[in-house]
Design an enzyme around this catalytic site. Structure first.
Site, short mmCIF file in Angstrom:
data_model
loop_
_atom_site.label_atom_id
_atom_site.label_comp_id
_atom_site.label_asym_id
_atom_site.label_seq_id
_atom_site.Cartn_x
_atom_site.Cartn_y
_atom_site.Cartn_z
N LYS A 11 -68.58 81.43 -44.15
CA LYS A 11 -67.79 82.49 -43.03
C LYS A 11 -67.35 80.88 -42.19
CE LYS A 11 -71.14 85.31 -42.24
NZ LYS A 11 -72.59 85.98 -41.32
N ARG A 120 -80.11 86.32 -51.68
CA ARG A 120 -80.88 86.54 -51.03
C ARG A 120 -81.43 85.05 -50.83
NH1 ARG A 120 -78.37 89.76 -47.99
NH2 ARG A 120 -79.96 89.49 -46.21
N THR A 126 -81.23 85.42 -42.13
CA THR A 126 -80.26 85.18 -41.08
C THR A 126 -80.21 84.75 -40.49
OG1 THR A 126 -80.36 88.11 -41.75
CG2 THR A 126 -78.73 87.18 -40.06
N ARG A 137 -79.39 78.07 -45.53
CA ARG A 137 -78.80 78.45 -43.91
C ARG A 137 -80.37 77.64 -43.39
NH1 ARG A 137 -78.99 84.72 -44.37
NH2 ARG A 137 -76.47 84.64 -44.42
N ASN A 157 -73.83 81.45 -39.17
CA ASN A 157 -75.38 81.42 -40.38
C ASN A 157 -74.90 81.32 -41.33
OD1 ASN A 157 -74.39 84.16 -40.75
ND2 ASN A 157 -76.16 85.20 -40.69
N HIS A 160 -72.63 84.81 -45.77
CA HIS A 160 -72.59 86.45 -45.98
C HIS A 160 -73.07 86.46 -47.36
CE1 HIS A 160 -73.22 90.97 -46.20
NE2 HIS A 160 -73.00 90.43 -47.76
#
Ligand code: CMP
Length: 195
Positions: A11, A120, A126, A137, A157, A160
């Site tokens: 992002k 993940r 998240t 993260r 964060n 994605h």
């Protein structure tokens, strides 16, 4: 057993902090195969198509927010003027559209066995403050929901990562044409998968 594909989006906060290479290398190092890469300015239409326009998605995001507010003893009504999960999800989605257009976004499609679970795991929670050290993260971000919401913006964060196999396939179609995805063999696959 079938390989899975996952979409990763770095992002604007990841792009603007010059850590595209560092983030991408985590997925390469674990052995996932990059089968597509792209760097582009997101359009409003694509961001809207990317995050499901469904009651279930709005509810999931809203409920996660409410749970976190409760844990911290904060009142969601002060920020969102409502404590309805679906309405909160809709507000967050409108913020996401603005956020995704702050700079170009970097996208990768990765492929591998259990790719969804692995992306993940590497991405982490998240909510950066809850993401474990060692995750992307957890290592590179420290934003919190309450600060983000006070500033009327989404959590920064960094990344994605597709939630499920089905979401992954849908998301890939939003950002990539099938002829932009490549089929080839990595040298490491011989060592990882051959008998
Ligand atoms: P992502 O994993 O891309 O999926 C949904 C995104 O919405 C999430 O990352 C965050 O960037 C954002 N988000 C979810 N809940 C909130 C919230 N309460 N406040 C701000 N941003 C949020």
């Amino acid at each position: 057993m079938k390989k899975q594909r996952a979409l990763l989006i770095i992002k604007p906060d990841g792009v603007q902090r010059d850590i595209i290479g560092k983030i991408l290398s985590r997925f390469e190092t674990v052995g996932l195969k990059i089968i597509g890469l792209k760097f582009e300015w997101a359009t409003e239409e694509k961001v809207i198509a990317h995050y499901p326009e469904t009651e279930a998605w709005f509810k999931k995001v809203g409920e996660r927010t409410l749970t976190n507010y409760k844990k911290k003893g904060l009142d969601a009504r002060k920020i969102f003027k409502t404590d309805d999960a679906v309405s909160i999800g809709k507000i967050v989605k409108s913020w996401l559209v603005t956020y995704f257009k702050e700079s170009p976004v970097f996208m990768a499609v990765v492929e591998g066995y259990d790719a969804i679970e692995i992306v993940r795991k590497l991405s982490g929670n998240t909510i950066p403050v809850l993401a474990a050290p060692g995750t992307i993260r957890g290592d590179f971000s420290h934003d919190t929901i309450d600060l983000a919401n006070e500033q009327n913006r989404p959590l920064r964060n960094l990344i994605h990562a597709s939630d499920t196999i089905e979401d992954g396939e849908k998301e890939i179609k939003v950002w990539f044409n099938e002829d932009e995805l490549f089929s080839y063999e990595l040298a490491s696959e011989k060592f990882m998968y051959s008998l």
